[in-house]
Structure formats: C-alpha cells, structure tokens
Design a protein around this motif. Structure first.
Motif, PDB file in Angstrom:
ATOM      1  N   PHE A  54     -44.832 -54.461 -57.069  1.00  9.47           N
ATOM      2  CA  PHE A  54     -44.283 -55.179 -55.927  1.00  9.47           C
ATOM      3  C   PHE A  54     -44.215 -56.530 -55.833  1.00  9.47           C
ATOM      4  CE2 PHE A  54     -44.107 -50.856 -53.289  1.00  9.47           C
ATOM      5  CZ  PHE A  54     -42.850 -50.504 -53.137  1.00  9.47           C
ATOM      6  N   LEU A  55     -46.422 -56.761 -56.114  1.00  5.68           N
ATOM      7  CA  LEU A  55     -45.937 -58.416 -56.357  1.00  5.68           C
ATOM      8  C   LEU A  55     -45.252 -59.065 -57.249  1.00  5.68           C
ATOM      9  CD1 LEU A  55     -48.176 -60.027 -55.133  1.00  5.68           C
ATOM     10  CD2 LEU A  55     -49.924 -59.638 -56.562  1.00  5.68           C
ATOM     11  N   ALA A  56     -45.393 -58.761 -58.197  1.00  3.79           N
ATOM     12  CA  ALA A  56     -44.183 -59.717 -59.308  1.00  3.79           C
ATOM     13  C   ALA A  56     -42.944 -59.560 -58.941  1.00  3.79           C
ATOM     14  CB  ALA A  56     -44.623 -58.378 -60.970  1.00  3.79           C
ATOM     15  N   GLY A  57     -42.166 -58.499 -58.004  1.00  2.00           N
ATOM     16  CA  GLY A  57     -40.785 -58.498 -57.565  1.00  2.00           C
ATOM     17  C   GLY A  57     -40.625 -59.464 -56.009  1.00  2.00           C
ATOM     18  N   LEU A  58     -41.834 -59.979 -55.625  1.00  2.00           N
ATOM     19  CA  LEU A  58     -42.163 -60.905 -54.610  1.00  2.00           C
ATOM     20  C   LEU A  58     -41.814 -62.124 -55.153  1.00  2.00           C
ATOM     21  CD1 LEU A  58     -44.619 -58.931 -51.949  1.00  2.00           C
ATOM     22  CD2 LEU A  58     -42.230 -59.178 -51.889  1.00  2.00           C
ATOM     23  N   LYS A  59     -42.765 -62.361 -56.181  1.00  2.00           N
ATOM     24  CA  LYS A  59     -42.996 -63.586 -56.407  1.00  2.00           C
ATOM     25  C   LYS A  59     -41.223 -63.902 -57.685  1.00  2.00           C
ATOM     26  CE  LYS A  59     -48.050 -63.715 -57.047  1.00  2.00           C
ATOM     27  NZ  LYS A  59     -47.919 -64.786 -56.233  1.00  2.00           N
ATOM     28  N   ALA A  60     -40.569 -62.924 -57.893  1.00  2.00           N
ATOM     29  CA  ALA A  60     -39.279 -63.517 -58.449  1.00  2.00           C
ATOM     30  C   ALA A  60     -38.013 -64.071 -57.334  1.00  2.00           C
ATOM     31  CB  ALA A  60     -38.659 -62.409 -59.382  1.00  2.00           C
ATOM     32  N   ILE A  61     -38.422 -63.665 -55.732  1.00  2.00           N
ATOM     33  CA  ILE A  61     -36.824 -63.971 -55.148  1.00  2.00           C
ATOM     34  C   ILE A  61     -37.655 -65.594 -54.848  1.00  2.00           C
ATOM     35  CG2 ILE A  61     -36.736 -63.565 -52.679  1.00  2.00           C
ATOM     36  CD1 ILE A  61     -38.405 -60.942 -52.808  1.00  2.00           C
ATOM     37  N   PRO A  62     -36.761 -66.425 -54.744  1.00  2.00           N
ATOM     38  CA  PRO A  62     -36.994 -67.700 -55.202  1.00  2.00           C
ATOM     39  C   PRO A  62     -36.990 -68.231 -52.548  1.00  2.00           C
ATOM     40  CG  PRO A  62     -34.644 -67.100 -55.348  1.00  2.00           C
ATOM     41  CD  PRO A  62     -35.004 -65.614 -54.465  1.00  2.00           C
TER      42      PRO A  62
END
Length: 312
Positions: A190-198
């Motif tokens: 989830f953390l990796a996905g959150l960091k990919a959000i502009p």
C-alpha cells in the motif's frame, strides 16, 4: 540467376534458423532448473494428488480406485468437512477486510516524511516475517491464556479472566486478531502505491475545496484500487490456506470452532493416513480458491481504476 538467388536465400534462412535454435537452446538451458522444479515439485505432485483423490490410499498399501466415493462422502457424510468450511469462511471474511483496512491506515500514516519513519516501517513489518513461526504461536497462546497479559490488563477494569484460546466464543477471534496483527506485507505494498500517486492531484483538490475525506474517497481509493485488488487476491488465498495459527495455538478446538480447512486436511492425511480423502480435500480447496479469485477478477472491472485505460 534465379536459382542462385533462391539458394542464397535458403542458406541465409537456414543460418538464421540455426542461430535462433542456438539462442533458444541457451535460454532453455538457463531456465532448465526452474522447469525441472516446476514439473517435479508442482505439476507432478498435483497430478498424483488428483489420481489419489479417486482412490483409497493409506500410504502403506497400494492405492485402490474407488471413483467419486471420496467426494460423495465429503459432501454427504462428513460433518467436520462442513464445519471446517464454515470456520474457514468466517476466518477469511473476518480477517482479510480488517487486515487490509488496518494496513492501509498505517501505510497512510507512514506516507509522510517524518523523523524515524524508516525505523517504524521496519518494526511494523517484523510481525509479518515472524507471524508464521512456532515461537509467535506459543507467545500468542500465552498472551491470551487464563494467566496471560491480556487478562492482566483487563483485570484492571474489573473484567474476569478467561482462557481466550480455549473459549468456544472467543477462540476464533483471537486467531483473527493474530492475522490482522501481521499486516506488514500489505502495508508495504500500500505504501508503494501511495507514493506513486501524483501529489498534484491532492493540491488541485485542495484548491477546489475538497477536504481530506473527499480526497481519500475521490483520489486515494481510485488511484490505489489496483494495489487493493492485488492485496485482496493474495490475502484471500492466504486466508483459505491458513494453517499455523489453528494448528499450533488451538489445535482446531475447542469443539472444532477453529478447525481451519487446512488443519482438517492435515489431520486426514497425516493423523488418519487417509491420503486419498486428503487429496480430494486439497482439490476442493483449490477449487474454492479458484472460484473466489475468479469472482474478484470478474468484479474488478467495476471498481479497479487503471490510468492507462482511462478509467475502470
């Protein structure tokens, strides 16, 4: 002249084919260890278990073909099979949503740059590494025992002591809590996905007057939906295959209230030596996982957002 051109063309194509075969041979040579392992340790045992599921096999004598008798007995004469199904479904539907929700909550807390956040991420991930170990199971059994730390804390508030892991009403809940506590793996994803959000999306939403809750609903969840989808599939399959928690902490009790499907399969195979029946149980488990995975994939079109596709 035309014959010479054809001969040259054929020679060129033959050389190209030889080079391609050489390249393919080298490639297959590199993946040969994986292919041997896949055929010998996955496909081979699967086909063997499929055959054994139609036999009466006790590991000591040669298997005897009995057709669909194992499957018929399973669905018509085995009350513990249905008990294991019910317990496992309750466990999956109770633990997976809580685990994913808690993992997402903690991931959002760690998404901001703060002092020591790297250390906290590591510490919160550790339970996922140790969660399947015998030591953690023993510690958890002690914590929720009659003389454990949980009862010591509750006694301060005047709550009487009970043995949580041996209580028919609370034993399964303690195992669900243990699984939710092991949220480290989905948290990191989830953390990796959150960091990919502009970050520009949140800035634009703030300018338009969207509060944090609306930003979470309208931006975070849609952009994170592929990651949620992945975690949901993986955690659902792991939930149906859960074994260690029940086997080591409650041994399937009390009164089969924590009899996970995998534990029942293990009992049939290695306690009762009914390998044929256990193989049939294994294939039913595979079918259950396949059905739920297919259902998640089928419904994903209506809620998973892929930016490259411009929507759902």
């Amino acid at each position: 002249m035309a014959d010479q051109i054809n001969v040259a063309r054929q020679a060129k194509e033959s050389k190209k084919l030889k080079n391609q075969l050489k390249t393919d041979f080298i490639g297959f040579g590199f993946i040969a260890p994986w292919l041997i392992g896949f055929l010998g340790f996955i496909i081979g045992p699967m086909l063997a278990s499929l055959y054994f599921s139609f036999t009466n096999y006790d590991l000591l004598t040669a298997p005897t073909w009995i057709g669909l008798e194992n499957y018929i007995n399973m669905f018509t004469n085995d009350d513990r099979f249905w008990k294991a199904i019910r317990v496992t479904f309750i466990f999956v539907f109770g633990s997976v949503p809580l685990k994913l929700a808690f993992a997402l909550f903690v991931a959002m807390l760690f998404n901001n740059k703060r002092r020591g956040v790297g250390l906290y991420r590591t510490l919160y991930y550790v339970p996922s590494i140790l969660g399947g170990s015998v030591a953690i199971a023993v510690v958890w059994k002690q914590l929720f025992g009659r003389d454990g730390a949980i009862n010591e804390i509750l006694s301060v508030f005047g709550i009487p002591s009970i043995s949580w892991v041996t209580s028919p009403d609370f034993a399964l809940s303690t195992l669900i809590i243990l699984v939710v506590w092991q949220f480290g793996s989905p948290m990191l994803i989830f953390l990796a996905g959150l960091k990919a959000i502009p970050n520009e999306l949140y800035e634009a939403a703030s300018v338009d007057g969207a509060n944090p809750f609306l930003q979470f609903i309208k931006i975070t969840l849609p952009m994170l939906s592929p990651v949620i989808f992945f975690n949901l599939v993986m955690q659902t399959i792991q939930g149906f295959m859960a074994f260690t928690q029940s086997f080591l902490i409650t041994e399937g009790g009390p009164m089969d209230n924590t009899l996970f499907y995998a534990v029942y399969l293990y009992e049939k195979a290695f306690a009762h030596f009914d390998m044929g029946y256990a193989s049939a149980l294994a294939w039913i488990l595979l079918l259950i996982c396949a059905v739920f995975t297919a259902f998640i994939f089928r419904t994903a079109k209506s809620w998973v957002y892929y930016e490259s596709e411009g929507g759902n």
